[in-house]
Design a protein around this motif. Structure first.
Motif, PDB file in Angstrom:
ATOM      1  N   PRO A 103       0.822  -1.210   0.000  1.00 37.52           N
ATOM      2  CA  PRO A 103       0.000   0.000   0.000  1.00 37.52           C
ATOM      3  C   PRO A 103       0.857   1.262   0.000  1.00 37.52           C
ATOM      4  O   PRO A 103       2.031   1.232   0.368  1.00 37.52           O
ATOM      5  N   ARG A 104       0.255   2.376  -0.397  1.00 32.29           N
ATOM      6  CA  ARG A 104       0.960   3.661  -0.391  1.00 32.29           C
ATOM      7  C   ARG A 104       1.013   4.270   1.008  1.00 32.29           C
ATOM      8  O   ARG A 104       1.913   4.998   1.340  1.00 32.29           O
ATOM      9  N   ILE A 105      -0.005   3.967   1.818  1.00 25.68           N
ATOM     10  CA  ILE A 105      -0.120   4.519   3.165  1.00 25.68           C
ATOM     11  C   ILE A 105       0.515   3.540   4.152  1.00 25.68           C
ATOM     12  O   ILE A 105       0.260   2.334   4.087  1.00 25.68           O
ATOM     13  N   THR A 106       1.311   4.046   5.097  1.00 21.81           N
ATOM     14  CA  THR A 106       1.918   3.177   6.099  1.00 21.81           C
ATOM     15  C   THR A 106       0.891   2.799   7.164  1.00 21.81           C
ATOM     16  O   THR A 106      -0.139   3.466   7.322  1.00 21.81           O
ATOM     17  N   ALA A 107       1.186   1.760   7.904  1.00 19.90           N
ATOM     18  CA  ALA A 107       0.307   1.334   8.997  1.00 19.90           C
ATOM     19  C   ALA A 107       0.181   2.444  10.035  1.00 19.90           C
ATOM     20  O   ALA A 107      -0.907   2.695  10.559  1.00 19.90           O
ATOM     21  N   GLU A 108       1.270   3.135  10.300  1.00 13.97           N
ATOM     22  CA  GLU A 108       1.251   4.223  11.289  1.00 13.97           C
ATOM     23  C   GLU A 108       0.341   5.362  10.837  1.00 13.97           C
ATOM     24  O   GLU A 108      -0.416   5.920  11.630  1.00 13.97           O
ATOM     25  N   ASP A 115      -4.313   2.857   0.013  1.00 13.16           N
ATOM     26  CA  ASP A 115      -3.730   3.669  -1.055  1.00 13.16           C
ATOM     27  C   ASP A 115      -4.090   5.143  -0.942  1.00 13.16           C
ATOM     28  O   ASP A 115      -3.288   5.999  -1.269  1.00 13.16           O
ATOM     29  N   THR A 116      -5.299   5.446  -0.457  1.00 19.66           N
ATOM     30  CA  THR A 116      -5.726   6.845  -0.389  1.00 19.66           C
ATOM     31  C   THR A 116      -5.707   7.411   1.023  1.00 19.66           C
ATOM     32  O   THR A 116      -5.695   8.619   1.202  1.00 19.66           O
ATOM     33  N   GLY A 117      -5.765   6.531   2.030  1.00 18.74           N
ATOM     34  CA  GLY A 117      -5.827   6.988   3.411  1.00 18.74           C
ATOM     35  C   GLY A 117      -7.223   7.385   3.854  1.00 18.74           C
ATOM     36  O   GLY A 117      -7.418   7.859   4.965  1.00 18.74           O
ATOM     37  N   ALA A 118      -8.218   7.167   3.011  1.00 19.66           N
ATOM     38  CA  ALA A 118      -9.602   7.530   3.339  1.00 19.66           C
ATOM     39  C   ALA A 118     -10.207   6.507   4.302  1.00 19.66           C
ATOM     40  O   ALA A 118      -9.945   5.313   4.200  1.00 19.66           O
TER      41      ALA A 118
END
Length: 111
Positions: free
Chosen positions: A41-46, A95-98
Motif C-alpha cells: 500500500p501507499r499509506i503506512t500502517a502508522e 492507497d488513499t488513506g480515506a
C-alpha cells in the motif's frame, strides 16, 4: 553440405537464444514494477492508525492489512477513550488513506 548447415545452425543458436533472453529481460522490469506497486500500500500502517484515531480517539488494540477486492485495506481495532463505548473497527484505504467504514466490534469476542 549437411554438416556445413548443421554447423551454421549450431553456431547461430547461442546468438538467437541470447537475443530472446535479452528481449525477455528488457520487459521483465516493467512487469515487476507493476506487481511491486500493487504488492504494497501507499499509506503506512502508522499513518492509517493516526487517521483512524482522529475518527475514534482511544487506544489501538490491533491492526491488520488485507487485500480486498483489489484494494489494500487496513482494519484497525480501537478501544475508545470512553470505555463505556464498544470497541470500534475502523477501515482505512491503504492507497488513499480515506476512512471507509467505522463499525462497533462484537462485545462477545474473547480476543
Amino acid at each position: 553440405m549437411h554438416t556445413f548447415v548443421m554447423s551454421l545452425v549450431l553456431s547461430l543458436a547461442p546468438a538467437c537464444g541470447h537475443a530472446a533472453t535479452s528481449a525477455n529481460t528488457s520487459t521483465a522490469p516493467a512487469a515487476t514494477a507493476s506487481r511491486d506497486a500493487a504488492a504494497k500500500p501507499r499509506i503506512t500502517a502508522e499513518a492509517a492508525q493516526a487517521t483512524a484515531l482522529k475518527q475514534v480517539p482511544g487506544t489501538v488494540l490491533a491492526s491488520e492489512l488485507e487485500r480486498e477486492h483489489g484494494r489494500w485495506i487496513y482494519s484497525i481495532e480501537i478501544q475508545p477513550t470512553d470505555r463505556a463505548q464498544p470497541r470500534k473497527e475502523v477501515e482505512v484505504d491503504g492507497d488513499t488513506g480515506a476512512v471507509l467504514a467505522i463499525e462497533d466490534e462484537d462485545r462477545d469476542r474473547d480476543d
